[in-house]
Structures are given as C-alpha cells and as structure tokens.
Design a protein around this motif. Structure first.
Motif, PDB file in Angstrom:
ATOM      1  N   ILE A  21       0.853  -1.190   0.000  1.00  0.00           N
ATOM      2  CA  ILE A  21       0.000   0.000   0.000  1.00  0.00           C
ATOM      3  C   ILE A  21       0.889   1.241   0.000  1.00  0.00           C
ATOM      4  N   ALA A  22       0.686   2.109  -0.980  1.00  0.00           N
ATOM      5  CA  ALA A  22       1.474   3.341  -1.060  1.00  0.00           C
ATOM      6  C   ALA A  22       0.943   4.352  -0.053  1.00  0.00           C
ATOM      7  N   VAL A  23       1.815   4.835   0.781  1.00  0.00           N
ATOM      8  CA  VAL A  23       1.452   5.824   1.796  1.00  0.00           C
ATOM      9  C   VAL A  23       1.980   7.180   1.343  1.00  0.00           C
ATOM     10  N   LEU A  24       1.131   8.202   1.450  1.00  0.00           N
ATOM     11  CA  LEU A  24       1.535   9.570   1.126  1.00  0.00           C
ATOM     12  C   LEU A  24       1.864  10.293   2.422  1.00  0.00           C
ATOM     13  N   GLY A  25       3.055  10.855   2.503  1.00  0.00           N
ATOM     14  CA  GLY A  25       3.458  11.596   3.692  1.00  0.00           C
ATOM     15  C   GLY A  25       3.003  13.039   3.586  1.00  0.00           C
ATOM     16  N   MET A  26       2.249  13.465   4.588  1.00  0.00           N
ATOM     17  CA  MET A  26       1.760  14.848   4.613  1.00  0.00           C
ATOM     18  C   MET A  26       2.105  15.465   5.971  1.00  0.00           C
ATOM     19  N   LYS A  27       1.879  16.748   6.089  1.00  0.00           N
ATOM     20  CA  LYS A  27       2.138  17.472   7.339  1.00  0.00           C
ATOM     21  C   LYS A  27       3.606  17.342   7.745  1.00  0.00           C
ATOM     22  N   SER A  28       4.494  17.483   6.787  1.00  0.00           N
ATOM     23  CA  SER A  28       5.919  17.288   7.035  1.00  0.00           C
ATOM     24  C   SER A  28       6.522  18.327   7.975  1.00  0.00           C
ATOM     25  N   LYS A  60       4.801  18.399   0.449  1.00  0.00           N
ATOM     26  CA  LYS A  60       5.154  19.598   1.203  1.00  0.00           C
ATOM     27  C   LYS A  60       4.823  20.790   0.325  1.00  0.00           C
ATOM     28  N   SER A  61       3.934  21.593   0.789  1.00  0.00           N
ATOM     29  CA  SER A  61       3.484  22.643  -0.092  1.00  0.00           C
ATOM     30  C   SER A  61       3.133  23.906   0.676  1.00  0.00           C
ATOM     31  N   THR A  62       4.152  24.642   1.066  1.00  0.00           N
ATOM     32  CA  THR A  62       3.904  25.932   1.685  1.00  0.00           C
ATOM     33  C   THR A  62       4.974  26.910   1.228  1.00  0.00           C
ATOM     34  N   ILE A  63       4.563  28.039   0.811  1.00  0.00           N
ATOM     35  CA  ILE A  63       5.504  29.058   0.339  1.00  0.00           C
ATOM     36  C   ILE A  63       6.375  29.537   1.491  1.00  0.00           C
ATOM     37  N   LYS A  64       5.790  29.706   2.678  1.00  0.00           N
ATOM     38  CA  LYS A  64       6.543  30.212   3.818  1.00  0.00           C
ATOM     39  C   LYS A  64       7.738  29.318   4.119  1.00  0.00           C
ATOM     40  N   TYR A  65       7.546  28.007   4.165  1.00  0.00           N
ATOM     41  CA  TYR A  65       8.647  27.121   4.497  1.00  0.00           C
ATOM     42  C   TYR A  65       9.652  27.010   3.355  1.00  0.00           C
ATOM     43  N   ASP A  66       9.209  27.179   2.119  1.00  0.00           N
ATOM     44  CA  ASP A  66      10.158  27.241   1.016  1.00  0.00           C
ATOM     45  C   ASP A  66      11.111  28.414   1.230  1.00  0.00           C
ATOM     46  N   ARG A  67      10.554  29.552   1.641  1.00  0.00           N
ATOM     47  CA  ARG A  67      11.403  30.709   1.925  1.00  0.00           C
ATOM     48  C   ARG A  67      12.323  30.420   3.100  1.00  0.00           C
ATOM     49  N   ASP A  68      11.789  29.762   4.154  1.00  0.00           N
ATOM     50  CA  ASP A  68      12.606  29.441   5.321  1.00  0.00           C
ATOM     51  C   ASP A  68      13.763  28.533   4.947  1.00  0.00           C
ATOM     52  N   LEU A  69      13.527  27.635   4.001  1.00  0.00           N
ATOM     53  CA  LEU A  69      14.570  26.716   3.564  1.00  0.00           C
ATOM     54  C   LEU A  69      15.494  27.342   2.525  1.00  0.00           C
ATOM     55  N   GLY A  70      15.157  28.532   2.055  1.00  0.00           N
ATOM     56  CA  GLY A  70      15.970  29.196   1.051  1.00  0.00           C
ATOM     57  C   GLY A  70      15.822  28.570  -0.318  1.00  0.00           C
ATOM     58  N   ARG A  71      14.668  27.970  -0.582  1.00  0.00           N
ATOM     59  CA  ARG A  71      14.443  27.285  -1.852  1.00  0.00           C
ATOM     60  C   ARG A  71      13.767  28.225  -2.844  1.00  0.00           C
ATOM     61  N   SER A  72      13.967  27.924  -4.089  1.00  0.00           N
ATOM     62  CA  SER A  72      13.234  28.637  -5.127  1.00  0.00           C
ATOM     63  C   SER A  72      11.813  28.107  -5.149  1.00  0.00           C
ATOM     64  N   ARG A  73      10.928  28.750  -5.857  1.00  0.00           N
ATOM     65  CA  ARG A  73       9.543  28.274  -5.921  1.00  0.00           C
ATOM     66  C   ARG A  73       9.420  26.992  -6.724  1.00  0.00           C
ATOM     67  N   HIS A  74      10.501  26.566  -7.366  1.00  0.00           N
ATOM     68  CA  HIS A  74      10.457  25.349  -8.170  1.00  0.00           C
ATOM     69  C   HIS A  74      11.115  24.165  -7.478  1.00  0.00           C
ATOM     70  N   GLY A  75      11.492  24.304  -6.209  1.00  0.00           N
ATOM     71  CA  GLY A  75      12.065  23.176  -5.488  1.00  0.00           C
ATOM     72  C   GLY A  75      13.514  23.394  -5.131  1.00  0.00           C
ATOM     73  N   TYR A  76      14.270  22.333  -5.165  1.00  0.00           N
ATOM     74  CA  TYR A  76      15.664  22.394  -4.766  1.00  0.00           C
ATOM     75  C   TYR A  76      16.482  23.174  -5.783  1.00  0.00           C
ATOM     76  N   ALA A  77      17.425  23.946  -5.264  1.00  0.00           N
ATOM     77  CA  ALA A  77      18.263  24.761  -6.135  1.00  0.00           C
ATOM     78  C   ALA A  77      19.211  23.899  -6.957  1.00  0.00           C
ATOM     79  N   SER A  78      19.642  22.767  -6.411  1.00  0.00           N
ATOM     80  CA  SER A  78      20.529  21.867  -7.149  1.00  0.00           C
ATOM     81  C   SER A  78      20.372  20.449  -6.610  1.00  0.00           C
ATOM     82  N   SER A  79      20.815  19.468  -7.391  1.00  0.00           N
ATOM     83  CA  SER A  79      20.697  18.085  -6.953  1.00  0.00           C
ATOM     84  C   SER A  79      21.542  17.802  -5.716  1.00  0.00           C
ATOM     85  N   ALA A  80      22.559  18.618  -5.471  1.00  0.00           N
ATOM     86  CA  ALA A  80      23.412  18.443  -4.290  1.00  0.00           C
ATOM     87  C   ALA A  80      22.628  18.709  -3.009  1.00  0.00           C
ATOM     88  N   GLU A  81      21.510  19.440  -3.103  1.00  0.00           N
ATOM     89  CA  GLU A  81      20.717  19.761  -1.922  1.00  0.00           C
ATOM     90  C   GLU A  81      19.697  18.687  -1.568  1.00  0.00           C
TER      91      GLU A  81
END
Length: 84
Positions: A21-28, A60-81
């Motif tokens: 059964i595939a489980v979706l992780g939410m509320k990260s 994971k879908s919140t703009i605020k936490y993307d900013r807190d993580l220093g991420r762009s609106r498109h996800g990770y800045a690089s594969s190294a992250e």
C-alpha cells in the motif's frame, strides 16, 4: 508528541509497506507547524525526517517554508541539496 505512543511510523507504515500500500506523507512540518515555531526543529530537519520515512512520496506545499529553507519556488536549487 511522543513517538512511542500510537506510533504511525512504527505501527502503520510497516504493515502498509508489507501489503504493498502506497502511503503519502503529509504534514511534514508537524501539522500546525508548532514544532517549527517553538524551535524544536528547523524546517530543514522536519522535512528531512519526513522524507526519510518509508512513504511513496512526501507532500510539502507551503511558500513560507520554502522561503525558510531558502528554496526557489520550483524546489531544490541543485541536486546536491536533495536529502539523502
């Protein structure tokens, strides 16, 4: 939050995975985000933990936490992250 009391991670995830059964992780970020706002965890720590669980995907879908993580609106800045 007691990880040993009625633990979804310990009690449900192994059974779901066993049954295919595939489980979706939410509320990260801990649901209300209280663990972040109270300083128990950083957004990066909470997301890394959520993504370390045996789930099909972590949503994971919140703009605020993307900013807190220093991420762009498109996800990770690089594969190294990407979390390991």
């Amino acid at each position: 939050m007691d990880p040993n009391f009625r633990s979804f991670e310990s009690n449900v995830l192994p059974v779901a995975n066993e049954r295919g059964i595939a489980v979706l992780g939410m509320k990260s970020m801990g649901g209300s985000g209280e663990v972040i706002s109270k300083g128990a965890f950083t957004p990066s720590q909470a997301l890394s933990y959520a993504m370390s669980l045996p789930v099909a995907t972590t949503i994971k879908s919140t703009i605020k936490y993307d900013r807190d993580l220093g991420r762009s609106r498109h996800g990770y800045a690089s594969s190294a992250e990407l979390p390991v």
